[in-house]
Design a protein around this motif. Structure first.
Motif, short mmCIF file in Angstrom:
data_model
loop_
_atom_site.label_atom_id
_atom_site.label_comp_id
_atom_site.label_asym_id
_atom_site.label_seq_id
_atom_site.Cartn_x
_atom_site.Cartn_y
_atom_site.Cartn_z
N MET A 418 0.79 -1.43 0.20
CA MET A 418 -0.17 -0.09 0.20
C MET A 418 0.89 1.13 -0.11
SD MET A 418 -2.83 -1.50 -0.44
CE MET A 418 -4.24 -0.24 0.67
N LYS A 419 2.31 1.17 -0.16
CA LYS A 419 3.29 2.17 -0.30
C LYS A 419 2.69 3.12 -1.32
CE LYS A 419 7.85 2.19 0.55
NZ LYS A 419 9.37 2.29 0.36
N PRO A 420 2.64 4.54 -0.48
CA PRO A 420 2.20 5.86 -1.55
C PRO A 420 2.72 5.95 -2.81
CG PRO A 420 2.41 6.39 0.60
CD PRO A 420 3.06 4.95 1.06
N ASP A 421 4.66 5.30 -2.70
CA ASP A 421 5.30 5.39 -3.98
C ASP A 421 5.20 4.67 -4.93
OD1 ASP A 421 6.32 4.06 -2.38
OD2 ASP A 421 8.23 5.29 -2.41
N LEU A 422 4.23 3.35 -4.80
CA LEU A 422 4.41 2.47 -5.44
C LEU A 422 3.61 2.72 -7.12
CD1 LEU A 422 3.84 -0.99 -3.93
CD2 LEU A 422 5.12 -0.41 -5.53
N PRO A 423 3.55 1.96 -8.28
CA PRO A 423 2.86 2.53 -9.37
C PRO A 423 1.97 2.50 -9.20
CG PRO A 423 4.83 1.16 -10.03
CD PRO A 423 5.35 1.26 -8.51
N VAL A 424 0.66 2.95 -9.90
CA VAL A 424 -0.06 3.16 -10.13
C VAL A 424 -1.01 1.31 -10.48
CG1 VAL A 424 -0.55 3.54 -12.49
CG2 VAL A 424 -2.14 4.43 -10.69
#
Lengths: 487, 443
Positions: A418-424
């Motif tokens: 769920m890390k926010p900087d993972l790609p969409v």
């Protein structure tokens, strides 16, 4: 030539066109040549394996039939030699690397000295599938069926390009009957075949290949994730392998249909199985029925004592595991399923004898619960199937079963996925897969029971057009091979 | 029912036929209605798709025949917009919207045009065909297509920087937005002559002949499919639209590349000292960088804070590193091809090594930088072109830039003035621009 490649999209229509415009007597030889061309397009040298093996089995079938019809007392010997020769071939090409490295490891363990033994034999594509078809052929002749007279027909049975690389494993009496039937061009062949090919490609390109990204991310380092995330990856792989293999089967069946051939189904909604035995009646049906008919029944099947039946189940599943790949993780996977089948038999026997909670076991709640339990047991099995490092696989399963730790050991109180900087791509894959999964079940259901066939043509066409547009829009830069091609 | 009635009825019940009809209908919609056309001003068009390069087919298909063509990357676009804004008293902006809707699509260089016309004593028309993120191969393709379309410029300025030859973030030659947008004027020969996968040294080395042939077949297939089926050719635009829409809805970056850019920016932000952050905050009320890669219509940003070289980490870890000699040599060959084409067509060419900051240059090993400059100078000499390096004769400070490579307004004026002086001083270039009614080939 992958089914999802541009080359195949050129090859298939060309062969179909040629097949239907040629005079009837030239169709089967042409199909045989096209099948060998298809096989040779991977590595041409392997034609030197499949053609002699085909010739040998064809001749062996004739010799065996003569022995069977004359009842000369040597039929068991001929059958044994024929099966032995096929297994030897499979062993050399598929298992020699594995065997040599295992002996090497044992010697290293015992003598503390590495002998450095290694061989590098390249696995010919589809060898496991056509070898099993040859063994089935010899067995059936042994049981009194007539052999195939024409070499062309026999070669086509073994090399038929839609099923050549990853099945379904065909049965020759059924296929021979189809080959001998004179076919007339019907638009219905295309109306059945084209949607199957499109659905199969969508399963592979839209679902399996996108799930592969998530699976690769998680299972490349399972130590970095918490238990819920590992379950997520296991679910993802369960659906990846299902969509990959059933997608392949759909394309194979659809391609065969364009020539007027009906290939048996290989999957029947396996993840709604109520127990492991039921799962094997729904998953890779052509293999499980082969395993039932050849190793299991000749070993004694379930005719002997309880322990003999358990032994037969265990051995059959362990062999089935080893058939999937020359690696210990596949053996563990097979053994795990063998144990699950034994536990299930024991459980059913105990339930019947004790009559305990009779109403509960007959209720819908238990039905749903049994589906959930079976699915999770299968997912645990998939961990062993996917991960070659058995130590990691056991470690992952331990975390999954004990649900500890909940969060990633790397980042406390957070789910890494769920890390926010993972790609969409991750949320997109999750959303898309969820949506397509939901609709895939009804489609599969309709496909199997004929409802889909009864839908109005424009509705089916709208569905197919949507899938084509979605596939074209999200076409990956490079096609990934089907998982079952390695077997 | 007669034969045709039966046939129609049978066809009406055919999934295959209906599917074909529906796909044709979709294609006609794409060609004649073009739904994305109505989204031109929305936030949902991908950065790397048509808005960046839409000016190219527009220019190539137009009747415009300017005196001077400029090819290059955003390094020639940004200062052109800044200078023209200042000259025309337009309040320039530093936000994503402005970048997307003005800078990327900009195709003029009015300040340069005016200065040059004044210096030469006659009017000169300039077309600025700089494309954001383009590589040397793109510059060559643009020039080649322009010439093939009958444009007869009297001078071509090719503005380059090291990134144009070694950017690891860029796709393969045949996969760039420029290539894709000009693909409809691509021939089968272009595909057959192209070096498949040569953008990636490792991949290229490991590919054997059958794989290369299969790749060529795939590319030819793509080419043929996009000719027959228009949706296939424009699928990238629709994919970007859907991805951008999803990215906006979920607040996530659009791709791994953009995620990395975000991380680099965060990293750069962490290393800024407190005072610098405060200074930035005072000057820049719209600090929210969460939308990088997600094309939100953020608040206008009229001021640019001190240059914190926010793109340096990206250059350090991705653009220049690891150095890919195959890519570099391939892109150098495209420069050579461009110079050769100009020479063949007898079009004078001015090769400009664009000014970038010392911090950016220092990311390259000294030897590589010197070698790069030497190659530019040597190639220009070999093909009778003029090479200039403005940074050698004028002082460009880090504060003259918006980041590590894009000049701001002040530096832009300095650069264009210098360019005008160099052109006027050079007899050949001067004479070429002043010639009237002379046909290409007569010079």
């Amino acid at each position: 030539m992958l089914f999802t490649s541009f080359q195949y999209l050129l090859f298939l229509p060309a062969v179909v066109l040629l097949y239907w415009i040629l005079p009837v007597k030239w169709r089967l030889p042409m199909l045989m040549v096209a099948s060998y061309f298809f096989y040779g397009s991977w590595i041409p040298a392997f034609l030197l394996l499949i053609i002699p093996m085909t010739l040998l089995n064809w001749l062996w079938g004739k010799v065996l039939y003569k022995s069977v019809s004359q009842n000369d007392g040597h039929k068991k010997l001929w059958l044994g030699l024929g099966i032995g020769a096929n297994l030897l071939c499979l062993g050399v090409f598929k298992y020699s690397n594995f065997m040599v490295s295992t002996v090497d490891s044992i010697l290293h363990l015992v003598t503390r000295h590495d002998p450095g033994w290694a061989v590098n034999v390249i696995l010919p594509l589809g060898i496991s599938f056509f070898t099993f078809e040859f063994i089935h052929y010899l067995f059936e002749i042994y049981r009194g069926n007539k052999p195939i007279d024409s070499f062309v027909l026999f070669a086509l049975f073994a090399a038929f390009f839609p099923t050549q690389i990853a099945g379904p494993i065909k049965r020759y009496p059924d296929f021979q009957a189809q080959m001998l039937t004179e076919k007339k061009l019907h638009l219905s062949y295309f109306d059945e075949g084209v949607p199957l090919i499109i659905i199969g490609m969508a399963k592979k390109l839209l679902l399996a290949d996108n799930l592969a990204v998530l699976v690769q991310m998680g299972l490349s380092d399972p130590t970095a994730y918490g238990a819920p995330e590992l379950w997520l990856f296991a679910y993802a792989f369960a659906f990846q392998i299902y969509f990959d293999f059933s997608g392949y089967t759909d394309i194979a069946r659809g391609s065969a249909m364009l020539f007027g051939y009906h290939i048996p189904i290989n999957f029947n909604m396996p993840y709604i199985a109520k127990n492991v035995s039921d799962f094997w009646h729904r998953w890779h049906i052509s293999l499980s029925s082969w395993l039932r008919d050849y190793p299991f029944i000749p070993l004694g099947g379930s005719r002997g004592s309880k322990w003999m039946t358990h032994r037969n189940l265990f051995l059959t599943m362990a062999l089935g595991g080893l058939w999937h790949g020359a690696s210990w993780n596949f053996v563990v996977w097979g053994v795990f399923h063998g144990l699950c089948l034994i536990v299930h038999r024991e459980f059913v026997e105990w339930r019947t004898q004790t009559q305990i909670l009779k109403e509960f076991f007959a209720s819908k709640v238990w039905n749903v619960l049994s589906i959930i339990i079976t699915f999770h047991a299968v997912c645990i099995g998939w961990v062993f199937f996917r991960m070659q490092n058995i130590g990691w696989a056991f470690g992952m399963v331990k975390k999954m079963v004990t649900m500890h730790p909940i969060y990633s050991p790397v980042e406390a109180h957070h789910f890494l996925v769920m890390k926010p900087d993972l790609p969409v791509v991750v949320p997109v894959v999750l959303i898309m897969v969820a949506a397509l999964l939901l609709q895939n079940f009804p489609v599969s259901a309709m496909n199997e029971n004929g409802t889909f066939k009864r839908l109005a043509a424009p509705l089916k066409a709208a569905f197919c057009s949507f899938l084509i547009l979605a596939m074209v829009t999200f076409l990956p830069d490079s096609a990934k091979p089907f998982i079952y091609f390695q077997f | 029912m007669n034969f045709f009635g039966k046939l129609l009825s049978r066809l009406n019940n055919s999934v295959t036929l209906w599917t074909l009809v529906m796909l044709v209908a979709v294609d006609l919609t794409v060609v004649y209605i073009n739904p994305l056309r109505y989204l031109n001003d929305s936030a949902y068009i991908g950065l790397n798709q048509n808005p960046v390069v839409s000016k190219l087919p527009e220019f190539i298909n137009s009747l415009r025949n300017p005196d001077m063509l400029i090819v290059g990357s955003s390094l020639v676009l940004v200062p052109a917009v800044r200078c023209d804004d200042a000259m025309n008293h337009i309040r320039t902006r530093y936000d994503g919207w402005y970048y997307r809707n003005r800078i990327q699509e900009y195709n003029r260089s009015e300040y340069l045009q005016k200065s040059l016309s004044r210096a030469l004593g006659q009017s000169v028309e300039i077309a600025n065909l700089g494309v954001v993120g383009s590589m040397m191969s793109d510059h060559y393709l643009i020039f080649k297509k322009a010439v093939a379309a009958g444009k007869t410029p009297k001078l071509v300025i090719c503005a380059v920087a090291p990134r144009d030859f070694m950017d690891n973030c860029r796709a393969e030659v045949e996969q760039t937005p420029t290539y894709k947008v000009l693909a409809d004027v691509t021939s089968i020969n272009d595909i057959l002559e192209s070096q498949s996968g040569s953008g990636n040294a490792t991949n290229n080395a490991s590919k054997n002949l059958p794989q290369k042939i299969a790749q060529k077949i795939d590319r030819l297939g793509d080419f043929a499919a996009s000719k027959i089926w228009h949706y296939f050719g424009s699928r990238g635009d629709y994919r970007d639209f859907l991805v951008a829409m999803t990215a906006t809805a979920t607040g996530r970056p659009m791709s791994l590349y953009m995620a990395n850019v975000m991380n680099e920016e965060k990293l750069a932000g962490k290393h800024k000292d407190k005072e610098e952050t405060q200074a930035q905050a005072a000057l820049d009320p719209d600090q929210d960088m969460g939308g990088v890669g997600v094309l939100t219509n953020s608040k206008p940003k009229y001021l640019h804070g001190p240059n914190v070289l926010s793109d340096i980490p990206l250059y350090k870890t991705r653009v220049y590193s690891p150095f890919n000699p195959v890519l570099y040599n391939q892109q150098m060959r495209y420069l050579e091809k461009l110079l050769a084409l100009a020479q063949t067509k007898q079009i004078p060419l001015l090769l400009v090594n664009m000014p970038i900051t010392d911090e950016n240059i220092s990311l390259l090993p000294k030897e590589r930088w010197q070698n790069y400059r030497k190659q530019l100078a040597d190639l220009a000499t070999n093909y009778g072109a003029t090479f200039i390096d403005p940074k050698e004769s004028a002082n460009y400070l880090t504060t003259d830039f918006e980041d590590s490579c894009h000049m701001d307004t002040k530096a832009g004026f300095k650069f264009y003035d210098q360019l005008v002086r160099d052109i006027v001083k050079n007899q050949a270039l001067n004479a070429s621009l002043c010639s009237r009614g002379q046909l290409i080939g007569q010079r």
